[in-house]
Scaffold this motif. Structure first.
Motif, PDB file in Angstrom:
ATOM      1  N   GLY A  10       0.817  -1.202   0.000  1.00  6.47           N
ATOM      2  CA  GLY A  10       0.000   0.000   0.000  1.00  6.47           C
ATOM      3  C   GLY A  10       0.853   1.255   0.000  1.00  6.47           C
ATOM      4  O   GLY A  10       2.031   1.228  -0.348  1.00  6.47           O
ATOM      5  N   THR A  11       0.242   2.351   0.415  1.00 13.59           N
ATOM      6  CA  THR A  11       0.902   3.656   0.398  1.00 13.59           C
ATOM      7  C   THR A  11       1.331   4.034   1.806  1.00 13.59           C
ATOM      8  O   THR A  11       0.566   3.902   2.766  1.00 13.59           O
ATOM      9  CB  THR A  11      -0.070   4.737  -0.124  1.00 13.59           C
ATOM     10  OG1 THR A  11      -0.568   4.299  -1.395  1.00 13.59           O
ATOM     11  CG2 THR A  11       0.622   6.069  -0.287  1.00 13.59           C
ATOM     12  N   GLY A  63       3.958   8.710   0.940  1.00 16.21           N
ATOM     13  CA  GLY A  63       3.512   8.685  -0.456  1.00 16.21           C
ATOM     14  C   GLY A  63       4.106   7.543  -1.260  1.00 16.21           C
ATOM     15  O   GLY A  63       3.623   7.233  -2.349  1.00 16.21           O
ATOM     16  N   ASP A  64       5.165   6.884  -0.722  1.00 11.05           N
ATOM     17  CA  ASP A  64       5.777   5.748  -1.422  1.00 11.05           C
ATOM     18  C   ASP A  64       4.815   4.565  -1.464  1.00 11.05           C
ATOM     19  O   ASP A  64       4.071   4.323  -0.511  1.00 11.05           O
ATOM     20  CB  ASP A  64       7.048   5.276  -0.698  1.00 11.05           C
ATOM     21  CG  ASP A  64       8.237   6.194  -0.911  1.00 11.05           C
ATOM     22  OD1 ASP A  64       8.126   7.125  -1.729  1.00 11.05           O
ATOM     23  OD2 ASP A  64       9.274   5.965  -0.250  1.00 11.05           O
ATOM     24  N   GLU A  65       4.849   3.829  -2.567  1.00 10.03           N
ATOM     25  CA  GLU A  65       4.176   2.534  -2.624  1.00 10.03           C
ATOM     26  C   GLU A  65       5.153   1.522  -2.051  1.00 10.03           C
ATOM     27  O   GLU A  65       6.325   1.488  -2.435  1.00 10.03           O
ATOM     28  CB  GLU A  65       3.835   2.158  -4.069  1.00 10.03           C
ATOM     29  CG  GLU A  65       2.642   2.890  -4.626  1.00 10.03           C
ATOM     30  CD  GLU A  65       1.336   2.514  -3.927  1.00 10.03           C
ATOM     31  OE1 GLU A  65       1.094   1.313  -3.700  1.00 10.03           O
ATOM     32  OE2 GLU A  65       0.571   3.435  -3.597  1.00 10.03           O
ATOM     33  N   VAL A  66       4.701   0.710  -1.107  1.00  6.09           N
ATOM     34  CA  VAL A  66       5.619  -0.213  -0.435  1.00  6.09           C
ATOM     35  C   VAL A  66       4.948  -1.571  -0.254  1.00  6.09           C
ATOM     36  O   VAL A  66       3.721  -1.668  -0.159  1.00  6.09           O
ATOM     37  CB  VAL A  66       6.059   0.373   0.934  1.00  6.09           C
ATOM     38  CG1 VAL A  66       4.894   0.404   1.913  1.00  6.09           C
ATOM     39  CG2 VAL A  66       7.208  -0.400   1.523  1.00  6.09           C
ATOM     40  N   LYS A  67       5.783  -2.604  -0.232  1.00  6.04           N
ATOM     41  CA  LYS A  67       5.307  -3.961   0.067  1.00  6.04           C
ATOM     42  C   LYS A  67       6.127  -4.448   1.255  1.00  6.04           C
ATOM     43  O   LYS A  67       7.351  -4.582   1.154  1.00  6.04           O
ATOM     44  CB  LYS A  67       5.510  -4.883  -1.135  1.00  6.04           C
ATOM     45  CG  LYS A  67       5.087  -6.328  -0.882  1.00  6.04           C
ATOM     46  CD  LYS A  67       5.318  -7.165  -2.136  1.00  6.04           C
ATOM     47  CE  LYS A  67       4.927  -8.619  -1.927  1.00  6.04           C
ATOM     48  NZ  LYS A  67       5.161  -9.438  -3.135  1.00  6.04           N
ATOM     49  N   LEU A  68       5.453  -4.669   2.377  1.00  6.11           N
ATOM     50  CA  LEU A  68       6.134  -5.137   3.575  1.00  6.11           C
ATOM     51  C   LEU A  68       5.703  -6.574   3.891  1.00  6.11           C
ATOM     52  O   LEU A  68       4.512  -6.854   4.023  1.00  6.11           O
ATOM     53  CB  LEU A  68       5.821  -4.235   4.775  1.00  6.11           C
ATOM     54  CG  LEU A  68       6.388  -2.814   4.712  1.00  6.11           C
ATOM     55  CD1 LEU A  68       5.902  -1.983   5.883  1.00  6.11           C
ATOM     56  CD2 LEU A  68       7.917  -2.839   4.678  1.00  6.11           C
TER      57      LEU A  68
END
Length: 198
Positions: free
Chosen positions: A7-8, A41-46
């Motif tokens: 998500g963001t 604002g970054d799109e990230v996958k954790l």
């Protein structure tokens, strides 16, 4: 329960981030080095670990599956809880932790907040048999952007010293010391330099 959350980034704090996914903001605790890498604002996958205790339900997140794997391994050590394991990964990344365990470097592990010398030694004792020198070097090579086609000089030198009868810990310590003095050294130079320090 949650394999990962994508998500963001909505907020970045010293010990956690808020990631919005599907209209829900997830508070995810992350290693202390992550807030420098993540921006609002970054799109990230954790990749996540969901911890359930009597008094709390918490999400712990990692940028790579390897970090999550090492985190889960740390949780198997008696006396190391979710926050303690996160603290260790805040001062050592997965690669550095593997090498610290294999070279009996309890001092580096003890730098983690809330982890004393005794707990650091317990981490080494309980994880040493679960890690291998070859895997440690292979994982390190995978994480280097320009991965080499063959084995690294460090790995070859450490394996050569092990073949000569030195323990894995002795070989790794000596090769790491030699590589720190001359990062451009090839395998033969590393072996010669390491033999001088053993």
């Amino acid at each position: 329960m949650y394999a990962y959350i994508k998500g963001t980034v909505e907020a970045v704090k010293s010990d956690h981030v808020i990631v919005e996914c599907g209209g829900i903001g997830y508070r995810i605790f992350v290693p202390a080095s992550y807030p420098d890498q993540l921006r609002i604002g970054d799109e990230v996958k954790l990749h996540t670990f969901f911890s359930v205790r009597e008094d709390a339900m918490q999400l712990f997140g990692f940028l790579t599956e390897d970090d999550l794997e090492i985190y889960r391994l740390l949780l198997t050590v008696s006396g190391v809880g979710p926050k303690g394991a996160l603290g260790i990964l805040s001062v050592l990344n997965a690669d550095d932790l593997r090498f610290a365990v294999l070279s009996d470097d309890s001092t580096s592990i003890a730098k983690a907040p809330g982890i004393g010398k005794k707990t650091a030694q317990k981490v080494i004792i309980e994880l040493k048999d679960k890690l291998s020198l070859t895997d440690a070097f292979e994982k390190k090579a995978e994480h280097v952007a320009a991965a080499q086609a063959g084995p690294s000089p460090d790995m070859d030198a450490a394996e050569a010293l092990t073949a000569l009868g030195y323990s894995k810990a002795e070989a790794l310590k000596a090769v790491r010391a030699a590589a720190a003095l001359n990062p451009e050294a090839d395998t033969e130079e590393l072996i010669r330099a390491a033999l001088r320090t053993i």
